[in-house]
Design an enzyme around this catalytic site. Structure first.
Site, mmCIF file in Angstrom:
data_model
loop_
_atom_site.group_PDB
_atom_site.id
_atom_site.type_symbol
_atom_site.label_atom_id
_atom_site.label_comp_id
_atom_site.label_asym_id
_atom_site.label_seq_id
_atom_site.Cartn_x
_atom_site.Cartn_y
_atom_site.Cartn_z
ATOM 1 N N ARG A 266 0.822 -1.215 0.000
ATOM 2 C CA ARG A 266 0.000 0.000 0.000
ATOM 3 C C ARG A 266 0.856 1.266 0.000
ATOM 4 O O ARG A 266 0.421 2.309 -0.485
ATOM 5 C CB ARG A 266 -0.962 -0.020 1.186
ATOM 6 N N CYS B 136 -27.317 -6.328 -1.485
ATOM 7 C CA CYS B 136 -28.361 -6.569 -0.482
ATOM 8 C C CYS B 136 -27.797 -7.098 0.825
ATOM 9 O O CYS B 136 -28.094 -8.227 1.252
ATOM 10 C CB CYS B 136 -29.420 -7.519 -1.053
#
Length: 425
Positions: A282, A349
Site C-alpha cells: 500500500r 443486499c
C-alpha cells in the site's frame, strides 16, 4: 503525494479528466496514476540508496497482493522494482510484467508442492520458508529437481502491529513464521541439507503500521538472530524486513516518513553487512489509485437519515466491509453548499455494503460522480462478482494518455464461463 488534482472545476488523474474516463468506460471504475507509482518507488529507492552502507543494495519488492494488475506491475518493474509474491499466479504475473526472477521473493504460509516446484523452476531470488514441514517439503522438491533452493527462514518475532487485527501478522498467535528458537534450529537444518542454501532471515509483522517502535523491535530480533547464527559459524547474507508502513488514507493521518522508516531500519542493521529487502504494498500503490463511482440516488428518510446510494458496492471495494477501513470520498466536480451527514452505501443486499456512516459531504445529486481515494491497494485485486455484478474495470493514466488495463466483462462473458451440466442442457 499523489497526482489527483482539481483542474477547471473537476478532478483529474494527472492530465486526464475522470469525467472523460467515466463517460467512456462507465462506472464504477478504478483509475491509477503512473506518476504516483513512480514517485513513491523513487522516494523509497532514494532513501535506501542513501543508507547503502547499512542496507547494501536493498531490494524493493512490491507486494503483488496489494495490486496485481499487469500494467501496474510493469510500471514498477520498469523502475527496477522487484516483487513479493504469495502464489504461483503472482509469480507468473510478476514474470509476465517484466520482473526478473532474481528480483522475486516467494512468501506465504501455505505453498503447495506444485507452487514450490514452479518457483524453483523459475529461479526466484529466494523462498521464505514458514515452518519445518515446509522446509522438508522444499528440500524434497529441490532434490527431485536436482537444484539447490535458496531459502530465508521467516521468523515470528512475537511483535504484532497493524491497523486492524486481521492484518496483524507478527504476534505469537498469528499463523505466519516460526518462533525465534525454532527459526534458529531450522536455519541449522537447512545449512546441513545438500538441497537447501539458507541465505537469510525474514519477518513481516503487519500492515498499515503508523508507529515505528514495533518495527524496530522486530528488526532487533533479526539482528540478534543474525549474530547468534554467525556465532555458530553460519553465514547470514540477507535480511528481509517485510513491509507494513502505513499510507495516509485521511488528511488527518500522521504516518512516519519513508526516510524515517528506512533510517530506523538502517540503524537496526548497522555493522551487519547484509543486503536488506523491503516489501511495500500500500505504501507504493494506495494513493496511486481512486475508485470512481456514480450516485444512483440520495435517500432522505423521514427518520432523518440520509443515504448516498452509489453504483459501487462492497464487492468492488471490500476494505470498509472487511476492516471497517476509511476511504476519503470526494466529488469529481464539487459544487458549493452546506455539508450534511450521509451514510454512504452500495446496491448489494447486505447491511455490510456500507462504505461510511455519518460522513459529512457537500451536496450531491443523482448522476454525480464521486471518487474513493486511497483505492490503489487492496481494491480491484480483492473485488469479486457477488450479486452477479461484473468486475470493475481498471484504467492506467500516464500524463495525458490513458488505457483500459482490465476491461469490464460483459454479462454474456460472465455466463459463458459456466457451462451447464450435460444433463441440464
Amino acid at each position: 503525494m499523489h497526482h489527483f488534482t482539481l483542474k477547471d472545476g473537476a478532478l483529474y488523474a494527472e492530465d486526464v479528466s475522470l469525467e472523460t474516463i467515466a463517460a467512456q468506460v462507465g462506472t464504477p471504475v478504478y483509475v491509477y496514476s503512473s506518476a504516483t507509482l513512480r514517485r513513491h518507488y523513487r522516494v523509497l529507492r532514494a532513501a535506501c540508496d542513501a543508507r547503502r552502507a547499512e542496507l547494501g543494495d536493498a531490494l524493493i519488492a512490491f507486494a503483488v497482493k496489494a495490486n496485481a494488475n499487469l500494467s501496474v506491475l510493469a510500471t514498477l518493474a520498469a523502475e527496477g522494482c522487484g516483487a513479493d509474491t504469495v502464489s504461483e499466479g503472482e509469480i507468473r504475473r510478476a514474470l509476465a510484467a517484466g520482473v526478473p526472477a532474481q528480483r522475486i521473493i516467494f512468501s506465504g504460509v501455505g505453498k503447495t508442492d506444485a507452487e514450490l516446484a514452479f518457483a524453483l523452476g523459475a529461479g526466484v531470488r529466494q523462498i521464505n520458508v514458514e515452518s519445518g514441514v515446509e522446509l522438508d517439503r522444499l528440500a524434497a522438491a529441490a532434490a527431485a529437481m536436482g537444484v539447490r533452493a535458496t531459502v530465508a527462514i521467516r521468523v515470528n518475532p512475537n511483535v504484532g502491529a497493524g491497523g486492524h487485527a486481521k492484518i496483524t501478522t507478527g504476534g505469537a498467535g498469528d499463523k505466519f513464521g516460526v518462533p525465534v528458537a525454532e527459526a534458529l534450529d531450522l536455519y541449522v537444518r537447512a545449512a546441513a541439507s545438500p538441497s537447501l542454501y539458507p541465505i537469510g532471515l525474514a519477518c513481516h509483522i503487519g500492515s498499515q503500521i503508523k508507529d515505528l517502535t514495533p518495527l524496530m523491535a522486530a528488526f532487533q530480533v533479526l539482528r540478534d538472530m543474525t549474530l547468534t547464527l554467525r556465532g555458530r559459524g553460519l553465514a547470514v547474507e540477507r535480511l528481509d524486513l517485510g513491509g507494513g508502513l502505513a499510507a495516509p488514507y485521511a488528511d488527518s493521518d500522521e504516518t512516519p516518513t519513508v526516510e524515517a522508516y528506512v533510517d530506523m531500519a538502517a540503524e537496526a542493521l548497522r555493522g551487519l553487512e547484509v543486503e536488506a529487502a523491503f516489501e511495500p504494498g500500500r505504501l507504493l500503490a494506495a494513493n496511486a489509485g481512486v475508485l470512481v463511482s456514480r450516485v444512483i440516488q440520495v435517500n432522505a428518510r423521514s427518520d432523518g437519515r440520509r443515504f448516498l446510494v452509489l453504483d459501487a458496492a462492497m464487492n468492488d471495494l471490500m476494505r470498509p466491509a472487511l476492516y471497517d477501513a476509511f476511504h476519503g470520498l470526494v466529488p469529481v466536480r464539487p459544487r458549493a453548499g452546506e455539508t450534511a451527514a450521509h451514510d454512504v452505501v452500495g446496491p448489494v443486499c447486505e447491511t455490510g455494503d456500507t462504505f461510511a456512516r455519518d460522513r459529512e459531504l457537500a451536496p450531491l445529486e443523482a448522476g454525480d460522480l464521486v471518487a474513493f481515494t486511497g483505492a490503489g491497494a487492496y481494491g480491484a485485486v480483492m473485488s469479486g462478482e457477488y450479486n452477479s455484478r461484473p468486475l470493475v474495470p481498471e484504467v492506467l493514466v500516464d500524463g495525458d494518455r490513458w488505457a483500459v488495463v482490465r476491461p469490464r466483462p460483459t454479462y454474456d462473458a460472465m455466463l459463458a464461463r459456466e457451462p451447464r451440466a450435460p444433463w441440464l442442457s
